[in-house]
Design an enzyme around this catalytic site. Structure first.
Site, PDB file in Angstrom:
ATOM      1  N   HIS A 156     -10.309   5.693  54.893  1.00  0.00           N
ATOM      2  CA  HIS A 156     -10.502   6.716  54.526  1.00  0.00           C
ATOM      3  C   HIS A 156     -12.089   7.407  54.561  1.00  0.00           C
ATOM      4  O   HIS A 156     -12.402   8.527  54.360  1.00  0.00           O
ATOM      5  CB  HIS A 156      -9.704   7.328  53.105  1.00  0.00           C
ATOM      6  CG  HIS A 156      -8.317   7.463  53.270  1.00  0.00           C
ATOM      7  ND1 HIS A 156      -7.737   8.615  53.608  1.00  0.00           N
ATOM      8  CD2 HIS A 156      -7.340   6.488  53.333  1.00  0.00           C
ATOM      9  CE1 HIS A 156      -6.502   8.164  53.343  1.00  0.00           C
ATOM     10  NE2 HIS A 156      -6.164   6.923  53.503  1.00  0.00           N
ATOM     11  N   ASP A 364     -19.455  11.746  54.370  1.00  0.00           N
ATOM     12  CA  ASP A 364     -18.280  11.880  53.994  1.00  0.00           C
ATOM     13  C   ASP A 364     -17.251  11.249  55.011  1.00  0.00           C
ATOM     14  O   ASP A 364     -17.494  11.610  56.189  1.00  0.00           O
ATOM     15  CB  ASP A 364     -17.849  13.211  53.885  1.00  0.00           C
ATOM     16  CG  ASP A 364     -16.948  13.632  52.540  1.00  0.00           C
ATOM     17  OD1 ASP A 364     -15.963  12.776  52.185  1.00  0.00           O
ATOM     18  OD2 ASP A 364     -16.903  14.582  51.868  1.00  0.00           O
TER      19      ASP A 364
HETATM   20  P1  ADQ Z   1     -12.502  12.675  48.743  1.00  0.00           P
HETATM   21  O1  ADQ Z   1     -13.729  11.891  48.615  1.00  0.00           O
HETATM   22  O2  ADQ Z   1     -11.727  12.766  47.395  1.00  0.00           O
HETATM   23  O3  ADQ Z   1     -11.272  11.900  49.657  1.00  0.00           O
HETATM   24  P2  ADQ Z   1     -11.800  15.396  50.230  1.00  0.00           P
HETATM   25  O4  ADQ Z   1     -11.538  14.865  51.456  1.00  0.00           O
HETATM   26  O5  ADQ Z   1     -12.987  16.530  50.028  1.00  0.00           O
HETATM   27  O6  ADQ Z   1     -12.599  14.132  49.207  1.00  0.00           O
HETATM   28  O7  ADQ Z   1     -10.678  15.576  49.250  1.00  0.00           O
HETATM   29  C1  ADQ Z   1     -10.705  15.951  47.879  1.00  0.00           C
HETATM   30  C2  ADQ Z   1      -9.389  17.010  47.750  1.00  0.00           C
HETATM   31  O8  ADQ Z   1      -9.433  16.936  46.355  1.00  0.00           O
HETATM   32  C3  ADQ Z   1      -9.088  18.010  48.279  1.00  0.00           C
HETATM   33  O9  ADQ Z   1      -7.920  18.144  48.665  1.00  0.00           O
HETATM   34  C4  ADQ Z   1      -9.581  19.205  47.275  1.00  0.00           C
HETATM   35  O10 ADQ Z   1      -8.920  20.125  47.417  1.00  0.00           O
HETATM   36  C5  ADQ Z   1      -9.138  18.496  45.912  1.00  0.00           C
HETATM   37  N1  ADQ Z   1      -9.851  18.736  44.890  1.00  0.00           N
HETATM   38  C6  ADQ Z   1     -11.278  18.728  44.796  1.00  0.00           C
HETATM   39  N2  ADQ Z   1     -11.751  19.424  43.616  1.00  0.00           N
HETATM   40  C7  ADQ Z   1     -10.611  19.906  42.994  1.00  0.00           C
HETATM   41  C8  ADQ Z   1     -10.182  20.752  42.120  1.00  0.00           C
HETATM   42  N3  ADQ Z   1     -11.356  21.120  41.013  1.00  0.00           N
HETATM   43  N4  ADQ Z   1      -9.169  21.097  41.763  1.00  0.00           N
HETATM   44  C9  ADQ Z   1      -8.060  20.672  42.611  1.00  0.00           C
HETATM   45  N5  ADQ Z   1      -8.456  20.017  43.651  1.00  0.00           N
HETATM   46  C10 ADQ Z   1      -9.473  19.647  43.924  1.00  0.00           C
HETATM   47  C11 ADQ Z   1     -11.541  10.703  50.460  1.00  0.00           C
HETATM   48  C12 ADQ Z   1     -12.481  10.494  51.384  1.00  0.00           C
HETATM   49  C13 ADQ Z   1     -12.780  11.927  52.332  1.00  0.00           C
HETATM   50  C14 ADQ Z   1     -11.433  11.861  53.023  1.00  0.00           C
HETATM   51  C15 ADQ Z   1     -10.271  11.987  52.272  1.00  0.00           C
HETATM   52  C16 ADQ Z   1      -9.090  11.970  52.635  1.00  0.00           C
HETATM   53  O11 ADQ Z   1     -13.825  10.454  50.744  1.00  0.00           O
HETATM   54  O12 ADQ Z   1     -13.883  11.642  53.266  1.00  0.00           O
HETATM   55  O13 ADQ Z   1     -11.595  13.292  53.875  1.00  0.00           O
HETATM   56  O14 ADQ Z   1     -10.307  10.931  51.410  1.00  0.00           O
HETATM   57  O15 ADQ Z   1      -8.784  10.988  53.685  1.00  0.00           O
END
Ligand code: ADQ
Length: 459
Positions: A156, A364
């Site tokens: 990921h 990311d």
């Molecule tokens: P993350 O680093 O966690 O995931 P991301 O892809 O942005 O990053 O996903 C974050 C998720 O958490 C999103 O669905 C977002 O809506 C949710 N989120 C964040 N803050 C929130 C809040 N305050 N309240 C509710 N929800 C919140 C890792 C990798 C990424 C990759 C994903 C999936 O680092 O690059 O995209 O896995 O493979």
């Protein structure tokens, strides 16, 4: 159809789709279709740890099976090697990476014990899908125990270029263990190329057609499978009653002012410090935005026990304080910085009410927030996505304004362009973005990966 076995650090939630992200929903769907087992850490630390009883819950055709770890496993494997060695190295932060022999040993030991608990649960015709950097050596350990099932692995987070990865003292052992998989999936073609380059340069591998690579006596398939969101349902969330309440509340607060939104886990890879600075530059260099364009940043803390995370939190509070002290008025606050989580419907409403989605990670894997922001927009009056070139999402999101987050002044310039963009251009860009987000959604990601894995022939 073969039973599907998913292995990931955390498991579920299976029942509560309002809480589950699109990815969890996609995985649950796959497990429902073929029947399946989801195996991982319970999230609990106990004295017996991995030697304790399996905790199993059955929901329809899905078995959720988890085990605890003990305090030492947590220290060495989780807080140590995965989060203070692998996470920074794979996000190109060699300056933050720490290399401790005992963490490395703990990482392999925990993987070994997970493999030993999982192996007896496997059936001969299962297919196994392992997720992420917590379990890089797991496939090799399952093989050593005798597992012959097809095994796929999906990373990921980014796969760093060989110039970075080779700084990791144990890189060879780690990558060789990955070669026990039949299929390795990456977020982007850039990551896949880095992996292939590593094997060509460090392991005298040969690459053949169709993404197949022969290295160290094994032939594997490596390909990009960009993760998506459940775009359909996220778009629906954005017009739900919950979301509408947020839109109305914000409309009352903002009046005819504009809002930029950022939503991230509080993590140094997300570029938050640079983002706050860029917003500060927007107010400094383009004074017409003072009193008119605010930034709402939602960043719930993660991994709070690690120093690097404490420092970034303090740094953000300091910068937000400075900017607010300098530009706030009695009826206007430039930065509203919130550190708690929100329900997904609420979040969808907040995205929809924001003219700009600002997603500026320094590195990311993909970044799902970028896709959620797009899916939540009103097509009649959509907002603008400003996206870092270092997010995996930038590879497929034609229509975003792309920035280099290290270039704070340049990002401010692009923000200025975003807040001034005409409705016609906003609509045109958004419709391209929205198509991409719906085309590469979570269901198509999972189906593509599983189709390739089911057809891949082990040699
Ligand atoms: P993350 O680093 O966690 O995931 P991301 O892809 O942005 O990053 O996903 C974050 C998720 O958490 C999103 O669905 C977002 O809506 C949710 N989120 C964040 N803050 C929130 C809040 N305050 N309240 C509710 N929800 C919140 C890792 C990798 C990424 C990759 C994903 C999936 O680092 O690059 O995209 O896995 O493979």
């Amino acid at each position: 159809m073969s039973r599907l076995v998913i292995v990931s650090n955390r498991v579920g939630p299976v029942r509560d789709s309002a809480r589950a992200g699109g990815l969890a929903v996609a995985i649950v769907e796959a497990l429902r279709e073929s029947g399946g087992l989801w195996f991982g850490w319970s999230g609990e630390i106990s004295e017996q740890g991995t030697h304790g009883p399996l905790k199993t819950e059955t929901v329809g055709r899905i078995d959720l099976t988890t085990i605890d770890i003990d305090a030492e496993d947590y220290r060495l494997h989780y807080a140590g090697y995965t989060n203070r060695t692998l996470w920074p190295v794979f996000h190109y932060r060699l300056d933050l990476a720490e290399f401790e022999r005992e963490w490395l040993d703990g990482y392999y030991a925990v993987n070994e014990r997970f493999a030993a608990r999982l192996y007896p649960l496997l059936r001969p015709d299962d297919i196994v899908w392992i997720h992420d950097y917590h379990f890089l050596p797991l496939a090799a350990q399952l093989r050593a125990m005798g597992a012959e099932q097809p095994i796929g692995f999906f990373l990921h987070i980014p796969f760093p270029v060989p110039e970075i990865l080779t700084a990791l003292p144990s890189h060879r052992r780690l990558v060789r263990a990955m070669l026990s998989c039949d299929l390795i999936g990456f977020q982007t073609d850039r990551d896949r190329r880095s992996f292939e380059r590593y094997l060509l340069e460090e392991e005298e591998a040969t690459a053949t057609a169709g993404g197949r690579i022969r290295a160290h006596g094994r032939t594997i398939t490596a390909a990009a499978f960009p993760v998506g969101i459940d775009a359909e349902s996220f778009s629906r969330f954005a017009v739900s009653a919950d979301a509408q309440r947020q839109v109305d509340r914000l409309a009352a607060l903002l009046g005819d002012r504009l809002q930029i939104i950022g939503v991230d886990r509080l993590d140094y890879s997300k570029g938050l410090v640079e983002r706050f600075r860029a917003y500060g530059e927007l107010l400094e260099n383009y004074p017409e935005n003072r009193g008119r364009v605010s930034l709402l940043q939602i960043a719930p803390p993660s991994r709070e026990e690690l120093d690097a995370y404490i420092e970034i939190r303090q740094e953000l509070e300091r910068i937000a304080g400075n900017i607010n002290g300098r530009y706030a008025d009695f009826d206007w606050t430039p930065i509203r910085y919130i550190t708690r989580g929100f329900q997904r419907r609420t979040l969808a409403g907040l995205y929809r009410a924001s003219r700009v989605g600002l997603v500026t990670p320094l590195r990311d894997g993909m970044n799902l927030v970028a896709k959620e922001y797009v899916a939540a927009q009103d097509g009649e009056d959509p907002g603008v996505l400003v996206l870092s070139r270092f997010a995996g999402a930038a590879e497929a999101l034609d229509g975003a304004l792309i920035v280099n987050p290290y270039n704070v002044e340049g990002t401010a310039e692009v923000l200025q362009r975003a807040v001034q963009m005409s409705l016609t251009e906003r609509r045109d860009r958004w419709s391209r973005l929205n198509q991409a987000v719906h085309r590469q959604d979570a269901a198509s990601w999972r189906e593509r990966f599983l189709t390739v894995l089911r057809n891949v022939r082990r040699e």
